[in-house]
Design an enzyme around this catalytic site. Structure first.
Site, PDB file in Angstrom:
ATOM      1  N   CYS A   2     -11.540 -12.316  -4.040  1.00 35.84           N
ATOM      2  CA  CYS A   2     -12.127 -12.792  -4.575  1.00 35.84           C
ATOM      3  C   CYS A   2     -12.421 -11.778  -5.890  1.00 35.84           C
ATOM      4  CB  CYS A   2     -12.724 -14.093  -4.849  1.00 35.84           C
ATOM      5  SG  CYS A   2     -12.371 -14.998  -4.220  1.00 35.84           S
ATOM      6  N   ARG A  27      -7.412  -9.771  -7.720  1.00 29.95           N
ATOM      7  CA  ARG A  27      -8.473  -9.498  -6.102  1.00 29.95           C
ATOM      8  C   ARG A  27      -7.509 -11.552  -5.831  1.00 29.95           C
ATOM      9  NH1 ARG A  27     -11.775  -5.498  -4.411  1.00 29.95           N
ATOM     10  NH2 ARG A  27     -12.494  -7.597  -3.181  1.00 29.95           N
ATOM     11  N   TRP A  72      -9.177 -16.546  -5.147  1.00 33.88           N
ATOM     12  CA  TRP A  72      -8.125 -16.782  -4.312  1.00 33.88           C
ATOM     13  C   TRP A  72      -8.838 -17.653  -3.640  1.00 33.88           C
ATOM     14  CZ3 TRP A  72      -7.004 -16.313   0.602  1.00 33.88           C
ATOM     15  CH2 TRP A  72      -5.085 -16.050   0.906  1.00 33.88           C
ATOM     16  N   ASN A  97     -17.639 -13.877  -2.357  1.00 33.21           N
ATOM     17  CA  ASN A  97     -16.095 -13.553  -2.166  1.00 33.21           C
ATOM     18  C   ASN A  97     -16.128 -13.383  -0.265  1.00 33.21           C
ATOM     19  OD1 ASN A  97     -13.612 -12.509  -1.487  1.00 33.21           O
ATOM     20  ND2 ASN A  97     -13.863 -10.140  -2.563  1.00 33.21           N
ATOM     21  N   GLY A  98     -15.827 -13.936   0.432  1.00 33.00           N
ATOM     22  CA  GLY A  98     -15.521 -13.943   1.750  1.00 33.00           C
ATOM     23  C   GLY A  98     -15.689 -15.213   2.810  1.00 33.00           C
ATOM     24  N   GLU A 480       9.718  -2.801   4.787  1.00 29.77           N
ATOM     25  CA  GLU A 480       8.873  -2.778   3.329  1.00 29.77           C
ATOM     26  C   GLU A 480       9.954  -3.145   3.000  1.00 29.77           C
ATOM     27  OE1 GLU A 480       5.785  -1.736   0.956  1.00 29.77           O
ATOM     28  OE2 GLU A 480       5.928  -2.278   3.149  1.00 29.77           O
ATOM     29  N   LYS A 484       8.908  -6.594   0.019  1.00 35.79           N
ATOM     30  CA  LYS A 484       8.773  -6.453  -1.352  1.00 35.79           C
ATOM     31  C   LYS A 484       9.174  -7.233  -1.957  1.00 35.79           C
ATOM     32  CE  LYS A 484       6.121  -3.043  -1.899  1.00 35.79           C
ATOM     33  NZ  LYS A 484       5.836  -3.695  -0.535  1.00 35.79           N
ATOM     34  N   GLU A 487       7.690 -10.788  -1.626  1.00 36.43           N
ATOM     35  CA  GLU A 487       6.530 -10.921  -2.202  1.00 36.43           C
ATOM     36  C   GLU A 487       6.679 -11.480  -4.051  1.00 36.43           C
ATOM     37  OE1 GLU A 487       2.865  -7.322  -0.524  1.00 36.43           O
ATOM     38  OE2 GLU A 487       4.831  -6.473  -1.028  1.00 36.43           O
ATOM     39  N   HIS A 503      22.292  -8.560  18.692  1.00 38.37           N
ATOM     40  CA  HIS A 503      21.321  -9.410  19.319  1.00 38.37           C
ATOM     41  C   HIS A 503      20.718 -10.851  18.797  1.00 38.37           C
ATOM     42  CE1 HIS A 503      21.225  -5.890  22.331  1.00 38.37           C
ATOM     43  NE2 HIS A 503      21.208  -5.314  21.389  1.00 38.37           N
ATOM     44  N   LYS A 602      -4.838  -8.695  -3.860  1.00 33.24           N
ATOM     45  CA  LYS A 602      -4.723  -7.175  -3.186  1.00 33.24           C
ATOM     46  C   LYS A 602      -5.369  -7.347  -2.632  1.00 33.24           C
ATOM     47  CE  LYS A 602      -3.352  -3.495  -4.533  1.00 33.24           C
ATOM     48  NZ  LYS A 602      -1.880  -2.842  -4.457  1.00 33.24           N
TER      49      LYS A 602
END
Length: 607
Positions: A2, A27, A72, A97-98, A480, A484, A487, A503, A602
């Site tokens: 947050c 955030r 968040w 935050n936490g 990666e 992306k 996301e 496989h 983030k």
């Protein structure tokens, strides 16, 4: 995860609080709120929405002391009732935050004391606890000190009281918090970017610290309640770093900032070469004697670590393991003494990574090398060796320039290890360093492919699934690229080593499955071509991103885009950019919120 901003001043703090929240919205952006106090003022304004919605609701409200928060969601849905600030009793307001791990026990205790809860959050217990202890002591600092002694978990908190207009309190444990020093006014925030428009003088709080901010002074107390002095630093970061300029999104801006970010990261390297001294005065000895390397990271940083394993093993012969930090911290194995732990993080505040680093120290006599983009972060302060990437502030949730600068830093690390251990000839090392001189230009040339990748995105946006393939150092780049696309475009995508097709993943391949392939002109090209033939035989649509010299892979491909020049061992860095641009344009075509993808934030400062 947050965003927190707090201020005490002799002027109206509301514009500063809202501007700070705008800079921290990356955030968290599920809900937001502000709290204000002063003579004849005690007000809380919250919305289940973004900072723009909060700004509209705040209107012309004003106050001399305030807290602000963008959330968040962890505990409870993103509703106004769950939005911060939270009210304790009838006179305390807090932001947090936490995660408070013992919140349920505390909630039961507080209900028995007569407190009523109006939210589903773990944070509300903090507000009521502070109120409980304030009723006993009539001292806000003492009340917060007593409260944090009862909390288990991670927190960064800000606290104000209806009955004390002379101070605001903040505290941190496991979640970042920084103080901003002004003249006749003081500030705190979860990230320096929120404070840059008002001050560049910062104080980084240590774990367990509590700070009391008054208009003329700041006092800091450690976890034992003792007064301590924390150094102030002048931060040389422009407040304009968060401006979009002419770009549509921050992610797009940050993609196009990569040539500069890479050049800045390489500045000392190109002056000195890939020398161990770049990582610290003890690095040469530690590198020469390390029996093994273990890389720990999360998300995109983990993919960067996977690439580095190939470089380090090939150039030094050292055994390298790469671990997801959230998994490593719960493993029980012992580390061989002298092992080099490479901890990679953009923010330096990632909770799982910090826990993994501390766990590694408990398992053996190891040394920690931090690769980080934020000086004075918790990770950099707790490491033995350090290499700072120079990506600048990254606001888009999906990492771009932070990732490529991490790759560059790891490439330099691999070369420095080889130099310390004398495992490569002078000419081989010169060739490795020489490739770095060309890298910013190579990356710049890749950006010229943006228009062509937008055309690919038009087609890709109509699919619901995608596979990404690569071999050797391009296998992690396939991971990666898939990340992306997931996301920001919300397309289910998976990355695979191309040799793994038969496989299992080959069962998914048909005319409705796009296959995005990265091809380098290396010794594995023939193997990759064989893998592509397996795809084409099953009507899979191959979108091929290839270096010059990969013509054998072109036959049967649905789309081919040839890179301007071959990039040798730096192919993972160069080929990352088209995958970023492809994901970006696909997300734009689908109309998603590129910079603030749903359910993500983030900086992941909770487990």
């Amino acid at each position: 995860m947050c965003g927190i901003v707090g201020a005490i001043s002799e002027r109206n703090v509301v514009p500063m609080l809202l501007a700070g929240l705008e800079r921290l919205e990356y955030r968290g952006y599920d809900s937001s709120g502000v709290a204000l106090t002063g003579p004849k003022l005690f007000e809380r304004i919250r919305v289940a929405g973004r900072v723009a919605d909060l700004t509209a609701k705040v209107g012309d409200a004003s106050g001399l002391i305030g807290l602000a928060h963008t959330r968040w969601a962890t505990h409870g849905q993103p509703t106004e009732a769950n939005a911060h600030p939270h009210l304790g009793g009838d006179s305390i307001l807090i932001v947090h935050n936490g995660i408070i791990e013992n919140h349920q026990d505390l909630r039961t205790e507080l209900i028995a004391r007569g407190y009523s809860f109006t939210s589903e959050t773990d944070s509300e217990v903090i507000a009521h606890l502070v109120h409980h202890y304030f009723e006993q002591s009539q001292n806000l600092l003492a009340a917060v000190q007593a409260t944090v002694g009862r909390l288990t978990g991670a927190y960064a908190i800000g606290v104000l009281s209806r009955d004390d207009h002379s101070r605001v309190i903040c505290a941190r444990k496991g979640s970042p918090l920084v103080l901003g020093l002004g003249f006749g006014e003081q500030f705190f925030a979860s990230d320096i970017s929120a404070l840059l428009p008002v001050t560049q003088r910062m104080v980084y709080l240590e774990d367990g610290d509590i700070a009391e901010l008054q208009r003329k002074e700041v006092r800091v107390f450690d976890a034992n309640g003792q007064p301590v002095s924390r150094p102030s630093r002048t931060v040389d970061v422009s407040a304009d770093a968060a401006d979009l300029g002419h770009f549509r999104h921050y992610m797009q801006k940050e993609i196009f900032e990569q040539p500069t970010a890479i050049a800045n990261t390489l500045q000392r390297v190109l002056e000195l070469g890939c020398k161990p001294a770049l990582f610290g005065p003890e690095a040469d000895t530690l590198f020469a004697n390390a029996p093994a390397v273990r890389i720990v990271a999360c998300g995109s940083s983990y993919h960067a670590g996977l690439v580095a394993r190939y470089w380090i093993e090939e150039w030094t012969g050292l055994p390298v393991s790469v671990d997801i930090a959230s998994e490593y911290r719960y493993r029980k194995g012992r580390e061989q003494d002298g092992t080099l732990i490479v901890a990679i993080s953009q923010s330096g505040e990632t909770a799982d990574l910090l826990a993994a680093m501390r766990s590694a120290r408990e398992r053996g006599d190891v040394k920690v090398l931090a690769l980080c983009n934020v000086p004075h972060s918790t990770l950099t302060r707790e490491s033995d060796l350090l290499f700072l990437t120079q990506a600048g502030q990254e606001i888009g949730v999906a990492s771009t320039k932070a990732f490529t600068t991490q790759l560059v830093a790891l490439y330099v690390l691999a070369a420095a290890l080889a130099q310390s251990r004398q495992t490569l000839s002078a000419s081989a090392l010169d060739e490795i360093v020489g490739a770095l001189h060309r890298l910013p230009v190579l990356v710049e040339e890749m950006l010229a492919l943006d228009g062509e990748l937008d055309k690919w995105a038009h087609e890709l946006s109509h699919y619901n699934h995608a596979l990404f393939l690569g071999r050797h150092t391009l296998f992690p780049i396939a991971l990666e690229g898939a990340l992306k696309l997931k996301e920001i475009a919300y397309i289910h995508a998976e990355g695979y080593a191309a040799g793994e097709l038969k496989h299992g993943p080959l069962a998914l391949v048909d005319e409705n499955m796009p296959i995005i392939v990265c091809a380098a002109a290396d010794e594995l090209l023939e193997k990759l071509v064989s893998n592509l033939r397996e795809v084409e035989a099953r009507s899979g649509k191959v979108f091929l991103l290839a270096e010059p010299g990969c013509e054998a892979a072109h036959d049967g491909a649905h789309r081919v885009l040839t890179m301007p020049v071959a990039s040798g061992p730096l192919a993972p860095v160069v080929l990352t950019l088209p995958l970023q641009m492809l994901a970006y344009h696909t997300a734009c075509r689908k109309g998603t919120d590129v910079d603030k993808p749903r359910n993500l934030a983030k900086s992941v400062t909770v487990e």
